[in-house]
Design a protein around this motif. Structure first.
Motif: not given
Length: 613
Positions: A13-14, A284-285, A342-345, A530-533
């Motif tokens: 999630a975060l 939105t994030r 998830r994790h799509v800009p 990727s924003d989180d690897g």
């Protein structure tokens, strides 16, 4: 298969600081339906007969477009409701005061008022001279923490400094004053009272878009302009816009930048338990994922409260600031076909966000259920606990045909939650719709009900001290009479690159509408983004928005998607041959689609809703 509220494989999630505690365990919750005035068979005069209500204290209808449950009184023994009385006897019978929209209190502890009922009307029979020019908006009923005032839509009801629950509070001593916003033609909507009983938050639509505001109530006994009746004015108004703050998405040369620290209050939804934070729906994030946020009134620090891919909206904090409950579509799969990856800009949300926020409903039917979450919000594998998860069968507490509405509320001691639901009716079922309509199990066949959830393992807590808010919010802008909201920020058309925080990139093409100057088409080509690897995105997605001139609330989207996510999760978001085409009106929420758009997450396929569902 539904996404679990407690564990979603591979879906983090975060990323949170170490100070955030481990998620809580599920707790026992007992639920019962609260009593309401009896149902009259029709709205003809006299239909509310003595055989239906022997106490001659009014009847309500099977259906109502105006019914709404509010929150608790400070003693935790009553809740406020807006009801629509029908079928009152003709004058001079005293029962004729129980007619039309009224504000009532309902007991939650099984006791009764002096009239022998579990309910008491606060606004019935108030003399005309005590209720001059009251505003027709009478939604979101709220009892002030001083117990002596109620916010009733765009009105303040009070009883000569007598607690509203007291038998001494009679119609002759009750006054209803309209709330006036001097110097503006804008209309406030969905007003929320701050815990200090003095300040207010609200939203308003203008030709420039939706903005939110914060101001102070000031009694004006003898106004010199506007409605010339005693009233409460909104003064020291702030527009909740950060004048020098960053936009959610900005352009720096050939690159796009995403700023999660941007304060973008789309719709104000209330305050934290102490009142130190404003709760709101924000930018939105992640693509198509509508979430709730909290911003500190002084510092402007932002917390993301929800991150589950489903839609969260109505929300209430506990008075000790340790919990919140939100009405959410999670568990229904209503949004998963467009937001499940998830994790799509949030690039396509430059044109698709209104549609993403509108499909939560099918007309008047919502797909909300109450979700209990601790103050730190969704995180890791924790996505809260559905309050009414138990049950089964027609009319049960978790019957999916009974959908949650706005707003839920906590009792002051944190041991109870009240929420209300409506039953799906035509045209969302029956008639030309192949989905059959269920029969109501509520008293008199009512299509709305109020539910009380007891958190039976909890020890009562005390409310935290109310935060002392300033009249002027440091990071916001003063908004005086005659002022105009600032123009909204839109990213200019062109070709850009967005670099992933952990690697990869996205080539982005933006095409703006020549007449409106707002984005019309967003096309994105992802390469190992990727924003989180841990989650990597490849592929192409493009969305074009058309807004008819004759209907600015209507959105038509032409959508092409073929993106793949690898890493912790294998997901695919793909349109069928010819793409996906949808139309929806943000005020009506009627979904009409041609073509297909599906999202597959670790083998589980989520399809868009059918046009009639």
């Amino acid at each position: 298969m539904h996404w679990s509220l407690l564990a979603l494989a591979g879906q983090t999630a975060l990323t949170l600081p170490p100070a955030v505690p481990a998620p809580p365990q599920p707790e026992p919750i007992d639920i019962l339906e609260l009593p309401l005035p009896p149902v009259a068979p029709s709205n003809i005069t006299g239909a509310c007969s003595a055989s239906i209500n022997p106490h001659n204290t009014g009847c309500i209808g099977k259906e109502s477009d105006f019914f709404q449950a509010g929150d608790f009184t400070p003693d935790g023994k009553h809740i406020a409701l807006t009801v629509e009385y029908i079928g009152a006897p003709a004058a001079p019978n005293p029962g004729n005061i129980y007619n039309g929209l009224q504000l009532i209190l309902v007991k939650v502890d099984g006791t009764t008022f002096a009239n022998g009922d579990s309910w008491k009307c606060l606004s019935c029979g108030v003399p005309a001279q005590n209720a001059r020019s009251i505003d027709p908006s009478r939604d979101y009923p709220h009892i002030a923490r001083n117990a002596k005032q109620a916010l009733w839509g765009h009105n303040i009801l009070e009883c000569s400094s007598i607690p509203l629950t007291s038998d001494l509070c009679t119609p002759e001593l009750t006054y209803i004053y309209p709330i006036h916003w001097p110097g503006t033609k804008n209309s406030p909507r969905e007003m929320r009272m701050h815990p200090d009983d003095i300040h207010m938050g609200w939203s308003s639509f203008t030709t420039r878009g939706q903005y939110s505001y914060f101001g102070r109530l000031e009694f004006n006994a003898v106004p010199k302009n506007g409605p010339l009746v005693p009233r409460y004015d909104l003064v020291d108004v702030n527009i909740l816009v950060q004048p020098d703050g960053p936009a959610p998405i900005s352009v720096e040369g050939p690159e796009l930048r995403i700023h999660n620290e941007a304060i973008t209050i789309g719709e104000l939804r209330g305050f934290s338990g102490s009142g130190n934070e404003i709760i709101y729906l924000g930018s939105t994030r992640e693509a198509n994922n509508i979430d709730l946020f909290a911003v500190h009134i002084i510092t402007g620090a932002i917390r993301r409260l929800t991150s589950h891919p489903e839609y969260a909206d109505p929300i209430a904090f506990s008075h000790d600031d340790q919990w919140f409950v939100t009405m959410d579509t999670r568990g229904s799969d209503r949004q998963m076909w467009m937001s499940g990856m998830r994790h799509v800009p949030p690039l396509i949300d430059l044109v698709a966000v209104t549609a993403a926020a509108s499909i939560r409903n099918n007309g008047a039917r919502r797909f909300f259920q109450p979700i209990l979450i601790d103050r730190f919000g969704d995180r890791d594998a924790y996505f809260g606990q559905q309050v009414n998860a138990d049950g089964g069968g027609n009319g049960s507490i978790n019957d999916p045909n009974w959908n949650g509405k706005a707003d839920p509320a906590f009792s002051p001691d944190g041991t109870m939650i009240v929420y209300w639901q409506s039953l799906v009716t035509e045209p969302a079922c029956g008639g030309d719709n192949p989905l059959p309509c269920p029969e109501s199990t509520a008293q008199g066949g009512r299509t709305y009900r109020v539910m009380l959830a007891r958190l039976s393992s909890r020890t009562p807590t005390n409310p935290v001290p109310v935060f002392a808010v300033p009249d002027m919010v440091p990071w916001a802008m003063s908004f005086g009479p005659g002022d105009t909201p600032p123009a909204m920020h839109f990213v200019s058309g062109g070709n850009y690159t967005l670099h992933g925080k952990a690697g990869g990139f996205a080539n982005v093409t933006l095409v703006n509408d020549e007449l409106l100057g707002i984005p019309k088409t967003v096309s994105v080509d992802y390469t190992e983004y990727s924003d989180d690897g841990r989650h990597y995105i490849n592929g192409y997605e493009s969305v074009t928005l058309t807004v008819p001139k004759e209907s600015p609330w209507s959105n038509h989207l032409d959508w092409v998607s073929d993106i793949v996510q690898t890493g912790l999760v294998h997901a695919v978001k793909k349109t069928g041959p010819g793409g996906f085409h949808m139309s929806i009106n943000a005020l009506e929420n009627i979904f009409v689609a041609n073509g297909t758009l599906t999202t597959t997450i670790d083998g589980v396929v989520y399809h868009q809703p059918l046009n009639y569902a």
